[in-house]
Write a protein that holds these residues in place. Structure first.
Motif, PDB file in Angstrom:
ATOM      1  N   PHE A  72       0.923  -1.231  -0.009  1.00 52.93           N
ATOM      2  CA  PHE A  72      -0.066  -0.010  -0.092  1.00 52.93           C
ATOM      3  C   PHE A  72       0.819   1.329  -0.183  1.00 52.93           C
ATOM      4  CE2 PHE A  72      -1.723   3.298   2.896  1.00 52.93           C
ATOM      5  CZ  PHE A  72      -2.680   3.550   2.221  1.00 52.93           C
ATOM      6  N   ASN A  73       1.764   1.226   0.929  1.00 53.56           N
ATOM      7  CA  ASN A  73       2.803   2.250   0.865  1.00 53.56           C
ATOM      8  C   ASN A  73       3.565   2.753  -0.394  1.00 53.56           C
ATOM      9  OD1 ASN A  73       1.840   3.140   3.472  1.00 53.56           O
ATOM     10  ND2 ASN A  73       3.428   1.785   4.617  1.00 53.56           N
ATOM     11  N   ARG A  74       3.836   1.639  -0.981  1.00 59.63           N
ATOM     12  CA  ARG A  74       4.359   1.761  -2.335  1.00 59.63           C
ATOM     13  C   ARG A  74       3.733   2.378  -3.269  1.00 59.63           C
ATOM     14  NH1 ARG A  74       8.343  -3.154  -4.252  1.00 59.63           N
ATOM     15  NH2 ARG A  74       8.161  -2.906  -6.539  1.00 59.63           N
ATOM     16  N   LEU A  75       2.327   1.910  -3.305  1.00 56.22           N
ATOM     17  CA  LEU A  75       1.491   2.261  -4.569  1.00 56.22           C
ATOM     18  C   LEU A  75       1.118   3.677  -4.205  1.00 56.22           C
ATOM     19  CD1 LEU A  75      -0.756  -0.769  -4.646  1.00 56.22           C
ATOM     20  CD2 LEU A  75       0.513   0.241  -6.659  1.00 56.22           C
ATOM     21  N   ARG A  76       0.848   4.235  -2.819  1.00 56.61           N
ATOM     22  CA  ARG A  76       0.172   5.192  -2.548  1.00 56.61           C
ATOM     23  C   ARG A  76       0.940   6.478  -3.324  1.00 56.61           C
ATOM     24  NH1 ARG A  76      -0.585   7.451   3.745  1.00 56.61           N
ATOM     25  NH2 ARG A  76      -1.391   9.494   3.125  1.00 56.61           N
ATOM     26  N   PRO A  77       2.090   6.806  -3.512  1.00 58.67           N
ATOM     27  CA  PRO A  77       2.386   8.399  -4.062  1.00 58.67           C
ATOM     28  C   PRO A  77       1.933   8.314  -5.549  1.00 58.67           C
ATOM     29  CG  PRO A  77       4.377   6.761  -3.733  1.00 58.67           C
ATOM     30  CD  PRO A  77       2.999   6.122  -2.976  1.00 58.67           C
ATOM     31  N   HIS A  78       1.771   6.996  -6.227  1.00 66.03           N
ATOM     32  CA  HIS A  78       1.445   6.775  -7.478  1.00 66.03           C
ATOM     33  C   HIS A  78      -0.010   7.043  -7.545  1.00 66.03           C
ATOM     34  CE1 HIS A  78       5.342   5.337  -8.849  1.00 66.03           C
ATOM     35  NE2 HIS A  78       5.393   4.507  -7.598  1.00 66.03           N
ATOM     36  N   MET A  93      -4.940   2.478   5.106  1.00 64.83           N
ATOM     37  CA  MET A  93      -5.228   1.176   4.964  1.00 64.83           C
ATOM     38  C   MET A  93      -5.216   0.580   6.438  1.00 64.83           C
ATOM     39  SD  MET A  93      -5.529  -1.777   3.496  1.00 64.83           S
ATOM     40  CE  MET A  93      -5.046  -1.340   1.284  1.00 64.83           C
ATOM     41  N   SER A  94      -6.563  -0.437   6.483  1.00 66.47           N
ATOM     42  CA  SER A  94      -6.696  -1.113   7.617  1.00 66.47           C
ATOM     43  C   SER A  94      -6.591  -2.952   7.215  1.00 66.47           C
ATOM     44  CB  SER A  94      -7.756  -0.699   8.433  1.00 66.47           C
ATOM     45  OG  SER A  94      -7.655   0.530   8.876  1.00 66.47           O
ATOM     46  N   VAL A  95      -5.990  -3.790   8.024  1.00 67.72           N
ATOM     47  CA  VAL A  95      -6.216  -4.947   7.784  1.00 67.72           C
ATOM     48  C   VAL A  95      -7.044  -5.774   8.872  1.00 67.72           C
ATOM     49  CG1 VAL A  95      -4.732  -6.858   7.432  1.00 67.72           C
ATOM     50  CG2 VAL A  95      -4.060  -4.958   6.486  1.00 67.72           C
ATOM     51  N   ILE A  96      -8.176  -6.410   8.107  1.00 71.54           N
ATOM     52  CA  ILE A  96      -9.020  -7.143   8.860  1.00 71.54           C
ATOM     53  C   ILE A  96      -8.926  -8.443   9.096  1.00 71.54           C
ATOM     54  CG2 ILE A  96     -11.553  -7.422   9.129  1.00 71.54           C
ATOM     55  CD1 ILE A  96     -10.921  -4.531   9.559  1.00 71.54           C
ATOM     56  N   LYS A  97      -8.582  -9.102  10.068  1.00 72.11           N
ATOM     57  CA  LYS A  97      -8.654 -10.575  10.217  1.00 72.11           C
ATOM     58  C   LYS A  97      -9.860 -11.423  10.103  1.00 72.11           C
ATOM     59  CE  LYS A  97      -5.664 -10.000  14.386  1.00 72.11           C
ATOM     60  NZ  LYS A  97      -5.387 -10.338  15.978  1.00 72.11           N
ATOM     61  N   SER A  98     -10.011 -11.924   8.860  1.00 76.86           N
ATOM     62  CA  SER A  98     -11.184 -12.466   8.424  1.00 76.86           C
ATOM     63  C   SER A  98     -10.539 -13.577   7.301  1.00 76.86           C
ATOM     64  CB  SER A  98     -12.079 -11.463   7.789  1.00 76.86           C
ATOM     65  OG  SER A  98     -13.047 -12.209   7.036  1.00 76.86           O
ATOM     66  N   GLY A 108     -12.456   9.134  -0.621  1.00 80.38           N
ATOM     67  CA  GLY A 108     -11.279   9.548  -0.208  1.00 80.38           C
ATOM     68  C   GLY A 108     -10.200   8.769   0.535  1.00 80.38           C
ATOM     69  N   GLY A 109     -10.186   7.414  -0.136  1.00 78.66           N
ATOM     70  CA  GLY A 109      -8.828   6.565   0.169  1.00 78.66           C
ATOM     71  C   GLY A 109      -8.956   5.841   1.439  1.00 78.66           C
ATOM     72  N   LYS A 110     -10.020   5.605   2.001  1.00 77.82           N
ATOM     73  CA  LYS A 110     -10.150   4.795   3.224  1.00 77.82           C
ATOM     74  C   LYS A 110     -10.256   3.473   2.981  1.00 77.82           C
ATOM     75  CE  LYS A 110      -9.830   8.742   5.470  1.00 77.82           C
ATOM     76  NZ  LYS A 110      -8.599   9.052   6.187  1.00 77.82           N
ATOM     77  N   MET A 111      -9.240   2.663   3.028  1.00 78.93           N
ATOM     78  CA  MET A 111      -9.315   1.193   2.425  1.00 78.93           C
ATOM     79  C   MET A 111      -9.183   0.241   3.785  1.00 78.93           C
ATOM     80  SD  MET A 111      -6.644   1.850  -0.765  1.00 78.93           S
ATOM     81  CE  MET A 111      -7.128   0.276  -1.465  1.00 78.93           C
ATOM     82  N   ALA A 112      -9.509  -1.082   3.282  1.00 80.70           N
ATOM     83  CA  ALA A 112      -9.285  -2.484   4.116  1.00 80.70           C
ATOM     84  C   ALA A 112      -9.008  -3.297   3.273  1.00 80.70           C
ATOM     85  CB  ALA A 112     -10.578  -2.462   4.762  1.00 80.70           C
TER      86      ALA A 112
END
Length: 268
Positions: A72-78, A93-98, A108-112
């Motif tokens: 995610f951090n590598r893609l973000r500037p692009h 970015m948030s990661v969900i245990k599932s 607005g770029g709020k991701m999971a």
């Protein structure tokens, strides 16, 4: 949230303007400009993540979580450079245990992304980039905003004032135990259209190539998805709101001659 004028008048005005304005402009007309929508989504995203934290399913420490955040951090500037909405995104970015095979992005770029997507499919970093890039593209192309405009135009927006995201984020109440009332704000029963999915595939593949991830991985993700959930029957091809997995792969393969040189220039 209340619109700037009564919804009935908004629908009439939007319908009158439909020949001259796309669904994004219609959403602006009824009070869902990009700033407003993004700010509202950010507040609701915070509520979703607070619930995930209270359910102890917010993953901040696992190797899978670290890999997703690294991609995610590598893609973000692009993604930031590709933003043509006129409003800067505060990407998160948030990661969900599932075990669910899912990822989503809000305005607005709020991701999971769910750990099952990586762990069950045994995704490489390039394949993670294909998924993240695709979801970033949905946000950049403002597909949720367009869905709100479409609701207005088709007269289905009776509850649009209380809706934060009118297109599917794919949030599952079974996966993370969120309340049905909160989930209803996200319009989870309104998936993106086939054309929007194709647009997100195309931009997502370009984003990953610019970040130095192999675009061929976007094909292999869908090959793996086929082994878990093959949706390529004739009925799905005709009736589903999403392209079939095989149709996605075919379209992405056609993009490769254009994006592979971009990848070769940026590969690490």
């Amino acid at each position: 949230m209340k619109t700037a004028f009564p919804l009935r008048s908004a629908i009439a005005a939007a319908t009158l303007a439909a020949a001259l304005a796309g669904c994004t402009s219609v959403a602006d007309m009824v009070g869902y400009d990009s700033n407003t929508l993004n700010e509202s989504a950010a507040k609701s995203y915070g509520q979703v993540m607070q619930q995930a934290r209270s359910k102890q399913v917010l993953d901040t420490t696992s190797q899978t979580s670290r890999r997703i955040h690294s991609v995610f951090n590598r893609l973000r500037p692009h993604a930031e450079r590709a933003n043509q909405t006129g409003v800067a995104f505060n990407w998160q970015m948030s990661v969900i245990k599932s075990n669910e095979l899912n990822a989503w992005a809000m305005p607005g770029g709020k991701m999971a992304m769910y750990t099952g997507m990586v762990d069950r499919l045994k995704l490489s970093n390039d394949e993670i980039a294909a998924v993240v890039g695709h979801e970033m593209a949905h946000a950049l192309l403002e597909h949720s905003k367009k869905a709100i405009g479409q609701q207005v135009l088709t007269g289905l927006a009776a509850n649009v004032g209380g809706s934060i995201v009118a297109a599917s984020t794919g949030i599952s109440s079974d996966a993370i135990g969120l309340s049905s009332d909160l989930l209803s704000q996200y319009g989870v029963n309104m998936p993106f259209s086939r054309s929007q999915e194709r647009e997100a595939d195309a931009l997502g593949v370009r984003l990953m190539a610019e970040a130095g991830y192999n675009p061929q991985a976007a094909v292999s993700v869908w090959e793996k998805m086929n082994k878990v959930s093959d949706n390529n029957n004739a009925l799905n091809a005709i009736t589903s709101s999403h392209p079939t997995n095989n149709a996605r792969m075919e379209a992405i393969r056609k993009m490769l001659p254009e994006v592979m040189p971009v990848y070769e220039r940026n590969r690490r």
